[in-house]
Design an enzyme around this catalytic site. Structure first.
Site, PDB file in Angstrom:
ATOM      1  N   GLY A  11      92.886  60.142  18.564  1.00 49.22           N
ATOM      2  CA  GLY A  11      94.061  59.452  19.128  1.00 49.22           C
ATOM      3  C   GLY A  11      95.072  60.435  19.680  1.00 49.22           C
ATOM      4  N   GLY A  12      94.590  61.539  20.244  1.00 51.73           N
ATOM      5  CA  GLY A  12      95.478  62.562  20.809  1.00 51.73           C
ATOM      6  C   GLY A  12      95.941  62.182  22.199  1.00 51.73           C
ATOM      7  N   ASN A  98      83.638  71.513  17.949  1.00 55.53           N
ATOM      8  CA  ASN A  98      83.467  70.106  18.285  1.00 55.53           C
ATOM      9  C   ASN A  98      82.102  69.545  17.857  1.00 55.53           C
ATOM     10  OD1 ASN A  98      86.037  70.101  19.166  1.00 55.53           O
ATOM     11  ND2 ASN A  98      85.582  69.939  21.345  1.00 55.53           N
ATOM     12  N   ASN A 123      84.466  67.766  24.783  1.00 55.51           N
ATOM     13  CA  ASN A 123      83.774  68.898  25.421  1.00 55.51           C
ATOM     14  C   ASN A 123      83.121  69.829  24.403  1.00 55.51           C
ATOM     15  OD1 ASN A 123      83.892  68.827  28.264  1.00 55.51           O
ATOM     16  ND2 ASN A 123      86.114  69.183  28.200  1.00 55.51           N
ATOM     17  N   HIS A 178      79.172  69.058  33.460  1.00 52.51           N
ATOM     18  CA  HIS A 178      80.629  69.081  33.550  1.00 52.51           C
ATOM     19  C   HIS A 178      81.104  70.510  33.301  1.00 52.51           C
ATOM     20  CE1 HIS A 178      84.694  67.692  33.474  1.00 52.51           C
ATOM     21  NE2 HIS A 178      84.890  68.057  32.220  1.00 52.51           N
TER      22      HIS A 178
HETATM   23  P1  A3D Z   1      93.832  66.175  21.619  1.00 56.07           P
HETATM   24  O1  A3D Z   1      95.132  65.680  22.153  1.00 56.07           O
HETATM   25  O2  A3D Z   1      93.847  67.403  20.803  1.00 56.07           O
HETATM   26  O3  A3D Z   1      93.149  64.998  20.791  1.00 56.07           O
HETATM   27  C1  A3D Z   1      91.999  65.172  20.043  1.00 56.07           C
HETATM   28  C2  A3D Z   1      92.182  64.355  18.778  1.00 56.07           C
HETATM   29  O4  A3D Z   1      90.956  64.397  18.031  1.00 56.07           O
HETATM   30  C3  A3D Z   1      93.294  64.881  17.857  1.00 56.07           C
HETATM   31  O5  A3D Z   1      94.250  63.856  17.626  1.00 56.07           O
HETATM   32  C4  A3D Z   1      92.540  65.252  16.574  1.00 56.07           C
HETATM   33  O6  A3D Z   1      93.280  65.032  15.399  1.00 56.07           O
HETATM   34  C5  A3D Z   1      91.339  64.321  16.679  1.00 56.07           C
HETATM   35  N1  A3D Z   1      90.242  64.695  15.804  1.00 56.07           N
HETATM   36  C6  A3D Z   1      89.831  65.913  15.383  1.00 56.07           C
HETATM   37  N2  A3D Z   1      88.803  65.797  14.535  1.00 56.07           N
HETATM   38  C7  A3D Z   1      88.524  64.464  14.401  1.00 56.07           C
HETATM   39  C8  A3D Z   1      87.580  63.721  13.673  1.00 56.07           C
HETATM   40  N3  A3D Z   1      86.690  64.329  12.884  1.00 56.07           N
HETATM   41  N4  A3D Z   1      87.607  62.381  13.776  1.00 56.07           N
HETATM   42  C9  A3D Z   1      88.511  61.771  14.575  1.00 56.07           C
HETATM   43  N5  A3D Z   1      89.434  62.427  15.297  1.00 56.07           N
HETATM   44  C10 A3D Z   1      89.447  63.764  15.217  1.00 56.07           C
HETATM   45  O7  A3D Z   1      92.798  66.425  22.823  1.00 56.07           O
HETATM   46  P2  A3D Z   1      92.628  65.600  24.178  1.00 56.07           P
HETATM   47  O8  A3D Z   1      92.776  64.154  23.902  1.00 56.07           O
HETATM   48  O9  A3D Z   1      93.459  66.229  25.237  1.00 56.07           O
HETATM   49  O10 A3D Z   1      91.098  65.963  24.520  1.00 56.07           O
HETATM   50  C11 A3D Z   1      90.045  65.479  23.696  1.00 56.07           C
HETATM   51  C12 A3D Z   1      88.705  66.067  24.100  1.00 56.07           C
HETATM   52  O11 A3D Z   1      88.366  65.655  25.411  1.00 56.07           O
HETATM   53  C13 A3D Z   1      88.632  67.593  24.109  1.00 56.07           C
HETATM   54  O12 A3D Z   1      87.399  68.021  23.565  1.00 56.07           O
HETATM   55  C14 A3D Z   1      88.699  67.937  25.585  1.00 56.07           C
HETATM   56  O13 A3D Z   1      88.097  69.178  25.877  1.00 56.07           O
HETATM   57  C15 A3D Z   1      87.921  66.789  26.156  1.00 56.07           C
HETATM   58  N6  A3D Z   1      88.125  66.522  27.584  1.00 56.07           N
HETATM   59  C16 A3D Z   1      87.028  66.189  28.299  1.00 56.07           C
HETATM   60  C17 A3D Z   1      87.152  65.905  29.647  1.00 56.07           C
HETATM   61  C18 A3D Z   1      85.932  65.547  30.436  1.00 56.07           C
HETATM   62  O14 A3D Z   1      86.024  65.308  31.609  1.00 56.07           O
HETATM   63  C19 A3D Z   1      84.641  65.481  29.772  1.00 56.07           C
HETATM   64  C20 A3D Z   1      88.400  65.975  30.266  1.00 56.07           C
HETATM   65  C21 A3D Z   1      89.499  66.305  29.512  1.00 56.07           C
HETATM   66  C22 A3D Z   1      89.358  66.584  28.154  1.00 56.07           C
END
Ligand code: A3D
Length: 311
Positions: A11-12, A98, A123, A178
């Site tokens: 939920g980030g 991850n 990712n 990606h």
């Molecule tokens: P962020 O705001 O850090 O949110 C990630 C959330 O995951 C945090 O709230 C953490 O507490 C939570 N988390 C960690 N471990 C667990 C778990 N075991 N169970 C449930 N929740 C957990 O990151 P974000 O929202 O900016 O990005 C999330 C992911 O998306 C990252 O891996 C990025 O690299 C990826 N991402 C991918 C793309 C693609 O196009 C594929 C684009 C942008 C970001």
């Protein structure tokens, strides 16, 4: 008839925006799940979104939790659990951290909602979606990765910015993994049906392709901490909507190829039809020799990261 249930694992930054967009589109009720340490944060986001309802008029229940029982029988999961990239980190650097998170998430989802449709965003995407597939044992039509939708959207945005024409009329696709080796299929990009190759010089198009490949990193550098979230969230919502409303949209997604484009056993970005059966079809078409070479290059990178998962 009850509303569909959409659970967001993580939920980030992206997770919060997914919740907002899913609610605004009235896709269903939304559960935002995160680790116990972040429970207050997701409960707070959920409450804030509930209080946005009177202004926007959407009917959806939004809740936050760190209890896996609360995601039971969800129709759709969108997984962003993990850590995002920091400056200097490439997507592969994220693998170790991850991967262990993804294994835990996959076994819990398998237990709580074995018939759900799962969209992975964490990712390094191509390896994470593969890991989810392997650990959960889900059928291939129920697991897909969000990447091509975003990469293609970025390519569309840059073409619209370059031409000054409506982004609505720009169509194009980006295939492959990606990462920096993704493959923009510029030959087939059009604005209102007019080939971009007749609107933009070859030199500028090459620059736009390059900007598309590194678009994620451009934002990571600007933020200094974290990665893009608005466009990634909307890209995944398009995929969830196509599933829940059986729209059969054609979206470049990381789907499991079994022979398509000569690729076997890997999730990689290919034009994918998403409908009520999940990944219903991969649309194959003839690539040029140059495109084939580029797709092979990106496949090698995907194979390498997948190998590192040890799955
Ligand atoms: P962020 O705001 O850090 O949110 C990630 C959330 O995951 C945090 O709230 C953490 O507490 C939570 N988390 C960690 N471990 C667990 C778990 N075991 N169970 C449930 N929740 C957990 O990151 P974000 O929202 O900016 O990005 C999330 C992911 O998306 C990252 O891996 C990025 O690299 C990826 N991402 C991918 C793309 C693609 O196009 C594929 C684009 C942008 C970001």
């Amino acid at each position: 008839m009850s509303r569909p249930k959409i659970s967001l694992i993580g939920g980030g930054q992206i997770g919060g925006n997914l919740a907002l967009l899913a609610a605004q589109k009235e896709l269903g009720d939304v559960v935002i799940f995160d680790i116990p340490k972040a429970e207050g944060m997701v409960k707070g986001k959920a409450l804030d979104l509930m209080q946005l309802r009177p202004h926007d008029g959407y009917d959806a229940d939004i809740t936050g939790t760190s209890d896996w029982n609360d995601v039971k029988d969800s129709d759709v999961f969108i997984i962003t659990a993990g850590i995002p990239r920091k400056p200097g980190m490439d997507r592969e650097d994220l693998l170790g951290i991850n991967l262990s998170i993804m294994k835990d998430v996959a076994s819990n989802i398998k237990e709580q909602a074995p018939n759900s449709f799962v969209i992975v965003i964490s990712n390094p995407l191509d390896a994470m979606v593969y890991a989810f597939y392997k650990v959960s044992g889900f059928s291939k039509n129920k697991v897909v990765g969000m990447a091509g939708a975003l990469d293609s959207g970025r390519f569309r945005a840059f073409i619209a910015m370059e031409t000054g024409l409506s982004v609505q009329d720009v169509t194009c696709m980006v295939l492959g993994g990606h990462g920096d080796t993704m493959v923009p299929i510029t030959r087939l990009a059009t604005v209102g049906g007019v080939p971009v190759t007749s609107l933009i010089s070859a030199e500028r198009l090459a620059e736009i392709e390059k900007r598309t490949r590194f678009a994620g990193g451009e934002i990571v550098k600007l933020f200094g901490n974290g990665s893009a979230f608005y466009a990634p969230a909307q890209s995944a919502i398009e995929m969830a909507e196509s599933y829940l409303r059986d729209k059969k949209r054609v979206i470049p997604c990381a789907s499991l190829c079994e022979g398509e484009f000569g690729i076997d056993g890997y999730f990689i970005g290919v034009p994918t039809v998403i409908g009520s059966d999940g990944v219903e079809k991969i649309l194959e078409f003839e690539l040029t020799d140059h495109e084939k070479t580029e797709l092979n290059n990106t496949l090698e990178v995907v194979k390498k990261t997948v190998k590192e998962t040890g799955l």
